[in-house]
Design a protein around this motif. Structure first.
Motif, PDB file in Angstrom:
ATOM      1  N   TYR A  35       0.844  -1.195   0.000  1.00 12.02           N
ATOM      2  CA  TYR A  35       0.000   0.000   0.000  1.00 12.02           C
ATOM      3  C   TYR A  35       0.877   1.241   0.000  1.00 12.02           C
ATOM      4  CZ  TYR A  35      -4.743  -1.758   0.715  1.00 12.02           C
ATOM      5  OH  TYR A  35      -5.973  -2.325   0.536  1.00 12.02           O
TER       6      TYR A  35
ATOM      7  N   GLU B 109       0.916   5.090   1.667  1.00  9.73           N
ATOM      8  CA  GLU B 109       0.334   5.938   2.704  1.00  9.73           C
ATOM      9  C   GLU B 109       0.704   7.379   2.382  1.00  9.73           C
ATOM     10  OE1 GLU B 109       0.365   5.496   7.314  1.00  9.73           O
ATOM     11  OE2 GLU B 109       2.115   6.688   6.734  1.00  9.73           O
TER      12      GLU B 109
ATOM     13  N   ARG C 194       0.142  11.330   3.686  1.00 13.08           N
ATOM     14  CA  ARG C 194      -0.311  12.219   4.755  1.00 13.08           C
ATOM     15  C   ARG C 194      -0.330  13.632   4.195  1.00 13.08           C
ATOM     16  NH1 ARG C 194       0.215  10.130  10.153  1.00 13.08           N
ATOM     17  NH2 ARG C 194       0.748   7.930  10.025  1.00 13.08           N
TER      18      ARG C 194
ATOM     19  N   VAL D 274      -4.747  11.202   6.727  1.00  7.58           N
ATOM     20  CA  VAL D 274      -3.975  10.027   6.346  1.00  7.58           C
ATOM     21  C   VAL D 274      -4.807   9.205   5.363  1.00  7.58           C
ATOM     22  CG1 VAL D 274      -2.767   7.964   7.155  1.00  7.58           C
ATOM     23  CG2 VAL D 274      -2.900  10.000   8.629  1.00  7.58           C
TER      24      VAL D 274
ATOM     25  N   LEU E 251      -4.746   5.767   2.789  1.00 10.73           N
ATOM     26  CA  LEU E 251      -4.115   4.500   2.424  1.00 10.73           C
ATOM     27  C   LEU E 251      -4.781   3.988   1.155  1.00 10.73           C
ATOM     28  CD1 LEU E 251      -3.973   2.646   5.868  1.00 10.73           C
ATOM     29  CD2 LEU E 251      -2.103   3.793   4.693  1.00 10.73           C
TER      30      LEU E 251
ATOM     31  N   ASP F 265       4.714  10.804   1.539  1.00 12.22           N
ATOM     32  CA  ASP F 265       4.316   9.494   1.016  1.00 12.22           C
ATOM     33  C   ASP F 265       5.260   8.419   1.525  1.00 12.22           C
ATOM     34  OD1 ASP F 265       3.778  11.451  -1.686  1.00 12.22           O
ATOM     35  OD2 ASP F 265       2.146  10.134  -1.070  1.00 12.22           O
TER      36      ASP F 265
ATOM     37  N   ALA G  65      -0.192  -3.279   4.333  1.00 11.86           N
ATOM     38  CA  ALA G  65      -1.413  -3.102   5.123  1.00 11.86           C
ATOM     39  C   ALA G  65      -2.369  -4.247   4.852  1.00 11.86           C
ATOM     40  CB  ALA G  65      -2.079  -1.772   4.779  1.00 11.86           C
TER      41      ALA G  65
END
Length: 146
Positions: A40, A42, A44, A104, A106, A139, A144
């Motif tokens: 994955y 992520e 923010r 956040v 995902l 990033d 996940a």
């Protein structure tokens, strides 16, 4: 008296060896099986609330409306919102302190290019609507599972 002391030492040592013997395979197994979940991305996003034109800061209700109308439709599978407090130094040398929000996101790594386009639209929309110099972005690649 000596016999009791020797026995305790031998029994204690045997218990210690048994515990280590049971724990080492579990530790090795955990180290070998680190692939938990799927690949994955992520992202923010960091949203400040001070406006560059000197007007009142972006209010919570304004940000929540932006979240509902811009971010959630682009990421309907969900997101996480954190309240924050940020500060930075302006060009005039003064420290600016402000309420901030961290979002956040995902998403599967294989969708990173398409999702990045959505994210950049969100950043630009917030900057334009609320007179922001920038919306921060970070990033990371993660694993996940849901």
């Amino acid at each position: 008296m000596k016999w009791t002391s020797d026995t305790r030492g031998k029994v204690g040592g045997g218990v210690l060896m048994a515990l280590l013997g049971a724990g080492i395979p579990a530790l090795v197994g955990a180290a070998l099986h680190t692939d938990v979940g799927q690949p994955y991305q992520e992202t923010r996003l960091y949203f400040g609330t001070q406006r560059a034109d000197g007007r009142d800061p972006v209010e919570e209700r304004e940000f929540m409306r932006f979240l509902d109308l811009e971010i959630t439709p682009a990421f309907p599978e969900g997101l996480t919102l954190h309240d924050g407090y940020g500060q930075w130094r302006g060009q005039d040398g003064k420290t600016v302190r402000e309420t901030s929000y961290e979002v956040v996101l995902l998403y599967p790594e294989k969708e990173a290019d398409e999702r990045s386009t959505r994210i950049e639209r969100i950043r630009q929309a917030y900057e334009d609507r609320y007179q922001q110099d920038s919306v921060g972005r970070s990033d990371d690649k993660i694993s996940a599972g849901f």
